[in-house]
Write a protein that holds these residues in place. Structure first.
Motif, short mmCIF file in Angstrom:
data_model
loop_
_atom_site.label_atom_id
_atom_site.label_comp_id
_atom_site.label_asym_id
_atom_site.label_seq_id
_atom_site.Cartn_x
_atom_site.Cartn_y
_atom_site.Cartn_z
N LEU A 54 1.71 -35.43 -9.88
CA LEU A 54 2.25 -34.07 -9.19
C LEU A 54 2.80 -33.29 -10.27
CD1 LEU A 54 2.71 -32.17 -6.93
CD2 LEU A 54 4.81 -33.49 -6.24
N SER A 55 3.79 -33.87 -11.08
CA SER A 55 4.21 -32.97 -12.11
C SER A 55 3.19 -32.71 -13.14
CB SER A 55 5.45 -34.04 -12.87
OG SER A 55 5.92 -33.22 -13.80
N ASN A 56 2.06 -33.49 -13.59
CA ASN A 56 1.41 -33.13 -14.34
C ASN A 56 0.27 -31.89 -13.99
OD1 ASN A 56 2.18 -35.12 -16.21
ND2 ASN A 56 0.88 -36.80 -15.76
N LEU A 57 -0.08 -32.00 -12.69
CA LEU A 57 -0.80 -31.21 -11.98
C LEU A 57 -0.05 -29.91 -12.07
CD1 LEU A 57 -2.54 -33.09 -9.03
CD2 LEU A 57 -3.38 -32.70 -11.43
N ALA A 58 1.27 -30.02 -11.48
CA ALA A 58 1.87 -28.60 -11.40
C ALA A 58 2.07 -28.13 -13.00
CB ALA A 58 3.45 -28.97 -11.03
N ASN A 59 2.16 -28.71 -13.95
CA ASN A 59 2.49 -28.43 -15.28
C ASN A 59 1.14 -27.61 -15.74
OD1 ASN A 59 2.12 -29.33 -18.42
ND2 ASN A 59 3.94 -28.31 -17.88
N ASP A 60 -0.20 -28.22 -15.32
CA ASP A 60 -1.37 -27.67 -15.71
C ASP A 60 -1.46 -26.34 -14.93
OD1 ASP A 60 -4.23 -27.15 -15.61
OD2 ASP A 60 -4.60 -29.11 -16.03
N TYR A 61 -1.10 -26.41 -13.43
CA TYR A 61 -1.28 -25.13 -12.87
C TYR A 61 -0.33 -23.95 -13.49
CZ TYR A 61 -0.89 -21.90 -8.81
OH TYR A 61 -0.98 -20.97 -7.78
N ALA A 93 -4.74 -29.78 -4.64
CA ALA A 93 -4.10 -31.01 -5.12
C ALA A 93 -2.51 -31.20 -5.12
CB ALA A 93 -4.72 -31.23 -6.36
N LEU A 94 -2.01 -29.97 -5.45
CA LEU A 94 -0.58 -30.07 -5.41
C LEU A 94 0.13 -30.39 -4.12
CD1 LEU A 94 0.39 -26.97 -7.52
CD2 LEU A 94 0.77 -29.49 -8.33
N ILE A 95 -0.60 -30.07 -2.98
CA ILE A 95 -0.22 -30.31 -1.55
C ILE A 95 -0.59 -31.64 -1.46
CG2 ILE A 95 -0.61 -29.75 0.90
CD1 ILE A 95 -1.23 -26.96 -0.04
N VAL A 96 -1.65 -32.33 -1.61
CA VAL A 96 -1.81 -33.72 -1.37
C VAL A 96 -0.97 -34.70 -2.10
CG1 VAL A 96 -3.50 -35.64 -1.83
CG2 VAL A 96 -4.31 -33.23 -1.34
N PHE A 97 -0.74 -34.34 -3.37
CA PHE A 97 0.43 -35.32 -3.98
C PHE A 97 1.54 -35.16 -3.80
CE2 PHE A 97 -3.27 -36.28 -6.49
CZ PHE A 97 -3.36 -37.68 -6.88
N SER A 98 2.13 -33.87 -3.41
CA SER A 98 3.32 -33.79 -2.43
C SER A 98 3.63 -34.64 -1.39
CB SER A 98 3.82 -32.37 -2.27
OG SER A 98 3.57 -31.34 -3.45
N LEU A 99 2.67 -34.56 -0.54
CA LEU A 99 2.77 -35.38 0.43
C LEU A 99 2.72 -36.82 0.26
CD1 LEU A 99 0.33 -33.33 2.93
CD2 LEU A 99 2.81 -33.46 3.10
N LEU A 100 1.78 -37.33 -0.57
CA LEU A 100 1.65 -38.87 -1.02
C LEU A 100 2.99 -39.36 -1.46
CD1 LEU A 100 -1.94 -38.99 -2.81
CD2 LEU A 100 -1.17 -39.87 -0.72
N ILE A 135 7.53 -29.88 -9.23
CA ILE A 135 6.74 -28.67 -9.14
C ILE A 135 7.31 -27.30 -9.97
CG2 ILE A 135 5.81 -26.73 -7.43
CD1 ILE A 135 5.78 -29.31 -5.49
N LYS A 136 8.70 -27.08 -9.78
CA LYS A 136 9.32 -25.99 -10.13
C LYS A 136 9.43 -26.11 -11.88
CE LYS A 136 11.05 -23.01 -8.44
NZ LYS A 136 10.41 -21.76 -8.15
#
Length: 301
Positions: A54-61, A93-100, A135-136
């Motif tokens: 999640l952190s890596n995806l958020a960093n990418d975004y 993807a951010l939503i999915v991994f937040s829920l996971l 995320i932040k």
């Protein structure tokens, strides 16, 4: 196949050794004190996996939307800015991994605490905090990673909370001395971030990302790096000297040449390409440090 490769690139699994280090440290400390549970270890690792991705995806975004990952970037390009993954797909993807992360964390909490609601609520708050922090870091109008607070949050979540929280899941109590090796993990994780920020110092400065190296300059960031690595070793030495001062308990000192190599590289390497391998090197060194520390505490105690 191309899409799968793009997502695997975005997941950045090479960051997992560092993320898992604090989980293993907490498990080793718990085992050394007579507490251990395989289900808690497994679900701690699963939850950490989801949080790190999640952190890596958020960093990418975040890097793509903020302009940090532009043409001036010296580090590796992210998947969104390079067009491999769309913004909308990354949002999903951010939503999915937040829920996971949330569901996995909830199961882990119930495994550890059962119906003890006070502890459940406290750890639920910590878990939600970890999701928000992931995320932040680079997403939003005021991402704290761009303001220079990334080091503090990494110290907290990869060190004090990561190790101390893991230990509590096993023992249901917290030994204050555990915070010393927790500090070691956190400081080494900050060291990895510092190598990253020194590598990207020029592009970050142009993009308005005020990391610690940007704020204090490269020469001081190098000194800061030596401080981080030195204090990480000293913290664990103090713990072992108090708790279990036997020769094999200091096995983790075998990584000193690796830490020296990393610190020296940060000082002498002036290019992004030259520094980039030392991100992975320090992350793996941290994991080896933790394993050797754990062996010294559990096997040779």
């Amino acid at each position: 196949m191309k899409k799968i490769k793009a997502w695997l690139q975005a997941f950045r699994f090479r960051t997992l050794p560092l993320a898992f280090s604090c989980i293993f440290m907490g498990a080793f400390l718990a085992a050394a004190n007579g507490f251990f549970s395989w289900p808690i270890l497994i679900w701690s690792l699963v939850t950490t996996l989801f949080l790190q991705v999640l952190s890596n995806l958020a960093n990418d975004y975040g890097d793509a939307t903020s302009g940090v990952d532009g043409v001036q970037r010296t580090g590796p390009k992210r998947t969104v800015s390079s067009g491999l993954i769309s913004l909308s797909a990354m949002k999903r993807a951010l939503i999915v991994f937040s829920l996971l992360s949330l569901f996995s964390g909830l199961w882990l909490i119930f495994l550890s605490f059962g119906d003890r609601w006070t502890e459940i609520i406290i750890f639920l708050i910590l878990g939600l905090g970890a999701i928000v922090a992931a995320i932040k870091y680079t997403v939003g109008k005021k991402p704290y990673g761009y303001a220079g607070f990334g080091d503090l949050f990494v110290l907290i979540f990869f060190g004090l909370v990561g190790v101390g929280g893991s230990y509590y899941l096993y023992a249901n109590t917290l030994d204050s001395l555990v915070l010393l090796p927790a500090l070691s993990c956190g400081l080494l994780a900050v060291g990895v971030l510092n190598v990253n920020n020194i590598r990207d110092i020029d592009s970050d400065q142009k993009a308005g990302k005020y990391s610690i190296p940007v704020r204090i300059g490269r020469p001081n960031a190098v000194l800061y790096h030596w401080f981080l690595l030195s204090m990480a070793v000293i913290s664990s030495c103090v713990y072992v000297a108090i708790v279990n001062p036997r020769g094999f308990s200091f096995l983790f000192l075998l990584v000193l040449p690796m830490l020296y190599s990393n610190a020296r590289a940060v000082k002498i390497m002036k290019t992004s390409q030259g520094l980039d391998p030392f991100l992975k090197q320090l992350a793996l060194t941290t994991l080896i440090f933790v394993i050797l520390f754990g062996l010294g505490q559990v096997v040779f105690s």
